[in-house]
Scaffold this active site. Structure first.
Site, PDB file in Angstrom:
ATOM      1  N   ILE A 153       0.814  -1.221   0.000  1.00 32.58           N
ATOM      2  CA  ILE A 153       0.000   0.000   0.000  1.00 32.58           C
ATOM      3  C   ILE A 153       0.843   1.265   0.000  1.00 32.58           C
ATOM      4  CG2 ILE A 153      -2.098  -0.937   1.039  1.00 32.58           C
ATOM      5  CD1 ILE A 153      -0.988   0.074   3.752  1.00 32.58           C
ATOM      6  N   GLY A 154       2.122   1.113   0.150  1.00 33.13           N
ATOM      7  CA  GLY A 154       2.922   2.339   0.168  1.00 33.13           C
ATOM      8  C   GLY A 154       4.387   1.998   0.247  1.00 33.13           C
ATOM      9  N   ALA A 155       5.186   3.049   0.146  1.00 34.03           N
ATOM     10  CA  ALA A 155       6.623   2.839   0.238  1.00 34.03           C
ATOM     11  C   ALA A 155       7.168   3.715   1.344  1.00 34.03           C
ATOM     12  CB  ALA A 155       7.276   3.198  -1.082  1.00 34.03           C
ATOM     13  N   GLY A 156       7.835   3.078   2.299  1.00 38.27           N
ATOM     14  CA  GLY A 156       8.462   3.846   3.363  1.00 38.27           C
ATOM     15  C   GLY A 156       9.942   3.982   3.058  1.00 38.27           C
TER      16      GLY A 156
ATOM     17  N   GLY B 128      11.500   0.337   3.363  1.00 40.17           N
ATOM     18  CA  GLY B 128      10.986  -0.784   2.602  1.00 40.17           C
ATOM     19  C   GLY B 128       9.500  -0.619   2.379  1.00 40.17           C
TER      20      GLY B 128
ATOM     21  N   ASP C 179       7.643  16.896  12.337  1.00 41.22           N
ATOM     22  CA  ASP C 179       7.284  16.697  10.932  1.00 41.22           C
ATOM     23  C   ASP C 179       5.783  16.529  10.797  1.00 41.22           C
ATOM     24  OD1 ASP C 179       7.532  16.418   8.215  1.00 41.22           O
ATOM     25  OD2 ASP C 179       8.313  14.379   8.265  1.00 41.22           O
TER      26      ASP C 179
HETATM   27  P1  AMP Z   1       5.356   5.907   6.021  1.00 37.19           P
HETATM   28  O1  AMP Z   1       6.685   5.304   5.783  1.00 37.19           O
HETATM   29  O2  AMP Z   1       4.892   5.783   7.436  1.00 37.19           O
HETATM   30  O3  AMP Z   1       5.283   7.356   5.564  1.00 37.19           O
HETATM   31  O4  AMP Z   1       4.290   5.127   5.144  1.00 37.19           O
HETATM   32  C1  AMP Z   1       4.267   5.178   3.746  1.00 37.19           C
HETATM   33  C2  AMP Z   1       2.844   5.092   3.236  1.00 37.19           C
HETATM   34  O5  AMP Z   1       2.254   3.874   3.624  1.00 37.19           O
HETATM   35  C3  AMP Z   1       1.918   6.165   3.843  1.00 37.19           C
HETATM   36  O6  AMP Z   1       1.936   7.355   3.130  1.00 37.19           O
HETATM   37  C4  AMP Z   1       0.554   5.498   3.733  1.00 37.19           C
HETATM   38  O7  AMP Z   1       0.002   5.663   2.472  1.00 37.19           O
HETATM   39  C5  AMP Z   1       0.891   4.030   3.948  1.00 37.19           C
HETATM   40  N1  AMP Z   1       0.675   3.645   5.353  1.00 37.19           N
HETATM   41  C6  AMP Z   1       1.603   3.685   6.333  1.00 37.19           C
HETATM   42  N2  AMP Z   1       1.052   3.262   7.497  1.00 37.19           N
HETATM   43  C7  AMP Z   1      -0.221   2.943   7.220  1.00 37.19           C
HETATM   44  C8  AMP Z   1      -1.319   2.474   8.019  1.00 37.19           C
HETATM   45  N3  AMP Z   1      -1.183   2.227   9.309  1.00 37.19           N
HETATM   46  N4  AMP Z   1      -2.501   2.271   7.423  1.00 37.19           N
HETATM   47  C9  AMP Z   1      -2.633   2.514   6.108  1.00 37.19           C
HETATM   48  N5  AMP Z   1      -1.662   2.980   5.327  1.00 37.19           N
HETATM   49  C10 AMP Z   1      -0.469   3.197   5.863  1.00 37.19           C
END
Ligand code: AMP
Length: 939
Positions: A582-585, A588, A701
């Site tokens: 669902i996303g990229a941190g 990873g 942030d």
């Molecule tokens: P982050 O590294 O925390 O910025 O996460 C990257 C992306 O993953 C975020 O922008 C969200 O789109 C998605 N994401 C992270 N944590 C969650 C969560 N608990 N529930 C749903 N999406 C998430």
């Protein structure tokens, strides 16, 4: 015969010669000075296209190497002249609602133009227009209000050139700035100088009170401005000092006199220490007085002069008066024994040679009977008349003496100071008050005061006794300290504990003074610092004493793995199922998945993974987010379910937020959500931030992209981590102070010198509020980071988004106060938003919205500065391309057609969403406005 050019040239050489006579006034703050701008005038002339006609133009000449630039116009032969000259945007100072416009100009005598004098004019008009932003080259006559018609006192004939000086006032200014404009209606004239200034009352000291420099006159239409002052150092006043600043920049009517404290006297607007040998006992404007006789001369700043050795003041003597010595002995004591047989005699004496400078001399007579060497007081057996003591006259009658006995009489002279002087050791003073000066977890600093006495006794010792308040009384342990001064710091106390203290003064021999004083003080509780001691503590006063959990920085653990163990629960990887990316941190992928652990309810979770090939440092940084998140437990903070650390692929498992990041969520719903719902979301974020600030955690942030939204539209703060500031934030920009900072979300003090506090989080919260109300619009649009910093520095702030409730915008502005101590705190923000939500009426008033500044509309021009070539190009520029088809189908294919559209037409072609409708309508409005370039801020 001269043409109009020739005339102008002549005029300006004259100006140059006279141009050096510029007077500078000290109490004027100049906002605009045409001469100082040199060739960089850049004023706007209108009409833009002059054709054959000549409008205002810059004419320049040089003299002695210096240049003079002037604006001139001379269309005397033409009909219907309407030539406008507009200044650049003049920024107003916040309280300067009244400015002066000083003009120097020359007007040519119409009679000197043969033939063309019929249309020739000898006046021109001054106009002004207020604005909150620099509107660039956009110019509309209708926005200007006339200030005055200006006529010359002296007109310039062909041979004799005369400069006119006129000053006009522009009043009731209230917006961020304004423009002036000069309308020529057919004169032959030149503007030589335009100076715009306001007056100030200069900083001053009056009656020992200091008043700051103040903009002259009151607010809109008020002649006087009331100014509060402060007494100079070492002066005090009963009434707080005030004064008024007039419109002409003069101070009048000071109220509330300040007077120098005891020990100080007024010298040239300051309170100076009394010189050695002088004293002042009271608050007054009197000079210090010379120390009276028989006193010790103290060094400077004396409140009184203590008595010299062997001199005293009687209890009723004023401390300002002299001290006196003891009277010497009475002289010439004589016994007259005419009736001795009857047991009577008369004693008389002369007054003492030295009365010690006092007039309250009295005498006492002591009678003793002696048999052999043994003497004893005569007691009742012998009568002394009129009395045995307190005698004012120098005689006494003795009777009832017995025969054959030896009597000895002693006569003493007394004065008001005798009693005091004969007292031997003085009684120890009485302790009157005890106070807490400072405290920490384990220490208390106390001090106390003693009742003043005359003369002031030599330093006393004190006995301080203390014990824990709640100790069982049977086994109470008292600690006793003997102290040489009236203050003490006691360490090694228990945190958060109340102690009882008793203090008592001791006489020089060590015997206690009669009374003592008792008080109770408490040490600080773990996790709290005293608000008034530590500058950075960030609690509202009502909460100051409530013990709270505090966030622990995982860095304080030597082994970061210990922090993880302490704050996060370990999950077995077999209990976690990944379903979809669902996303990229930074470290990873982020997955949606299912957590199915024994003893837990099965549920959707987000799984952050650490990509293979990481270093140990990266692994620790990755997991630090869990160590932080694991310490929080709040409805509006992302909940940590657990971590996987004991297996190869480390993971962080959190609750799943179905609607993802807030910024994207809002962009997808532009204009579709009511204010009430948006304010509800802000309230949730504020509640989460209040929780974090209560725990002394500074986020650094906070931005809509770091807020997650779940199915119930609950907003939760996320993105914790140590290295994260801001390695993984695409907004992070390296600054000169080192480190990455998301400029547009960050408070100026954090950018400038890395002062990150809950107050800087409040600034970011204000930006988040703006993002929310603007449906995920990028703060400051496409301005560069440098432009943003410059604008903020120059006190510009984001304008209200469209349809933003006024109360909400006001709160944003509060969050963006330069002085961080003045910003609201998160508890204040939560309760304000709560109030707004409880009375939806309060959201009805909408903040002023200026379409040209709030939506970055490219208006008449496309990206290359030319008008839009097509409807689709225009729609694309306002991000409304989805309606291209609607326009085409309705036959609207040229920009000219677009300009004819009314709101109802836009609706009719199928634009239904209110947000989109507004965006398109405003854009058309902007296009009609002929706004060629738009600067949102005067950067
Ligand atoms: P982050 O590294 O925390 O910025 O996460 C990257 C992306 O993953 C975020 O922008 C969200 O789109 C998605 N994401 C992270 N944590 C969650 C969560 N608990 N529930 C749903 N999406 C998430």
């Amino acid at each position: 015969q001269m043409d109009s050019r020739g005339i102008k040239r002549l005029l300006f050489s004259y100006v140059l010669i006279n141009g050096i006579f510029i007077t500078l006034q000290t109490k004027e703050e100049v906002l605009l000075d045409m001469r100082a701008s040199g060739s960089e005038l850049g004023w706007l002339t209108w009409p833009y296209e002059q054709g054959s006609k000549q409008g205002w133009e810059v004419v320049q000449r040089s003299l002695n190497g210096s240049q003079l630039y002037t604006y001139s116009v001379c269309n005397v032969g033409e009909h219907e002249q309407d030539n406008w000259l507009r200044t650049t945007f003049i920024q107003r100072r916040p309280s300067a609602s009244r400015v002066f416009v000083e003009l120097q100009f020359i007007v040519r005598d119409c009679n000197s133009f043969d033939g063309s004098s019929l249309t020739c004019k000898e006046t021109f008009n001054l106009f002004s227009s207020e604005s909150d932003a620099d509107i660039g080259t956009s110019f509309r006559k209708g926005q200007f209000k006339k200030v005055a018609t200006i006529a010359p006192d002296e007109i310039t004939s062909r041979n004799e050139l005369r400069i006119n000086r006129e000053t006009r006032v522009v009043e009731s200014l209230s917006r961020k700035g304004f423009y002036l404009a000069f309308q020529d209606i057919g004169a032959c004239m030149a503007l030589l100088s335009v100076r715009v200034y306001y007056k100030t009352c200069p900083a001053t000291i009056k009656s020992l009170a200091a008043f700051p420099e103040t903009v002259a006159g009151g607010g809109v239409n008020q002649a006087l401005r009331e100014v509060a002052g402060a007494c100079v150092e070492n002066a005090v006043s009963e009434e707080s000092p005030r004064i008024y600043c007039t419109m002409d920049g003069e101070w009048v009517v000071p109220v509330g006199q300040c007077q120098c404290k005891p020990g100080y006297e007024a010298v040239n607007d300051t309170c100076r220490d009394c010189q050695p040998g002088f004293f002042k006992a009271f608050v007054s404007n009197d000079a210090c007085e010379l120390c009276p006789v028989n006193t010790k001369l103290l060094s400077s700043g004396a409140l009184f002069c203590p008595c010299a050795e062997d001199f005293y003041r009687a209890p009723d003597d004023p401390t300002t008066g002299p001290c006196s010595g003891l009277p010497s002995a009475p002289r010439e004591l004589v016994a007259t024994t005419t009736q001795l047989a009857a047991g009577k005699l008369q004693l008389s004496w002369s007054p003492p040679e030295d009365t010690g400078g006092r007039s309250d001399i009295s005498y006492s007579v002591e009678c003793r009977r002696c048999e052999g060497t043994a003497c004893q007081p005569c007691g009742e057996k012998v009568r002394l008349e009129p009395a045995s003591s307190g005698l004012v006259d120098t005689r006494v009658a003795v009777s009832e003496l017995e025969p054959h006995l030896n009597y000895t009489f002693t006569v003493e002279a007394h004065s008001g100071v005798s009693l005091f002087a004969s007292q031997g050791t003085p009684h120890p003073p009485k302790v009157t008050s005890m106070r807490l000066d400072e405290r920490s977890l384990t220490s208390l600093s106390l001090s106390w005061a003693v009742a003043p006495r005359r003369p002031v006794p030599q330093p006393t010792r004190y006995k301080l006794t203390y014990r824990k308040k709640d100790d069982n009384l049977d086994v109470t342990t008292y600690t006793v300290l003997i102290l040489e001064k009236s203050s003490v710091q006691i360490s090694d106390l228990s945190p958060g504990t109340a102690y009882l203290f008793r203090v008592q003064a001791l006489s020089p021999e060590g015997s206690p003074g009669g009374s003592s004083i008792e008080d109770e003080f408490e040490t600080l509780t773990e996790g709290k610092e005293d608000g008034h001691i530590s500058e950075d503590t960030y609690f509202s006063s009502s909460e100051q004493l409530k013990p709270l959990k505090t966030y622990v920085d995982p860095h304080t653990y030597e082994d970061p793995n210990m922090a993880i163990l302490k704050f996060a629960s370990e999950i077995h990887p077999s209990h976690v199922t990944k379903q979809k990316v669902i996303g990229a941190g930074e470290f990873g992928e982020v997955y949606r998945g299912i957590l199915k652990a024994p003893g837990r309810k099965e549920g959707a979770v987000a799984i952050k993974t650490l990509k293979p090939g990481y270093s140990e440092k990266q692994r620790q940084d990755f997991l630090s987010e869990a160590s932080i998140m694991g310490q929080f437990s709040h409805q509006n903070i992302i909940r940590l379910e657990g971590v996987v650390t004991k297996f190869k692929h480390a993971m962080i498992v959190t609750e799943y937020m179905e609607n993802g990041a807030l910024d994207k969520y809002l962009k997808d719903r532009d204009g579709e959500m009511p204010s009430f719902q948006l304010v509800g979301m802000m309230h949730g974020i504020a509640a989460g931030m209040k929780y974090l600030s209560d725990m002394s955690y500074v986020h650094r942030d906070l931005a809509a992209r770091n807020i997650l939204v779940n199915n119930n539209l609950e907003c939760k703060v996320s993105d914790f981590g140590l290295s994260r500031v801001l390695e993984d934030d695409p907004e992070g920009t390296y600054t000169t102070s080192g480190g990455k900072i998301p400029i547009r979300w960050t408070a100026p003090e954090a950018i400038a010198y890395r002062k990150f506090t809950s107050a800087s989080d409040v600034w970011s919260f204000g930006i988040v509020m703006w993002e929310v109300m603007a449906f995920g619009e990028r703060p400051y649009w496409d301005m560069s980071n440098c432009e943003v910093m410059k604008a903020i520095n120059e006190a510009f702030r984001l304008p209200a988004p469209m349809d933003c409730p006024s109360a909400v915008y006001q709160l944003m502005l509060q969050c963006w106060l330069q002085d961080r101590s003045k910003r609201p705190r998160f508890p204040d923000i939560v309760s304000l938003l709560d109030k707004l939500l409880r009375s939806p009426e309060s959201l009805k008033a909408i903040a002023d919205f200026d379409p040209r500044v709030s939506i970055r509309l490219p208006s008449t021009s496309g990206s290359d500065g030319l008008p839009f070539r097509s409807v689709s190009e225009w729609l694309e520029s306002i991000k409304m391309s989805q309606y291209s088809e609607n326009f085409t189908c309705a036959g609207v294919v040229t920009m000219d057609q677009v300009l004819q559209m009314k709101n109802v037409d836009i609706k009719n072609i199928g634009v239904r969403l209110p947000g989109h409708l507004k965006r398109i309508a405003y854009s058309i409005l902007g296009l009609k406005d002929q706004t060629s370039t738009l600067s949102v801020f005067a950067v």
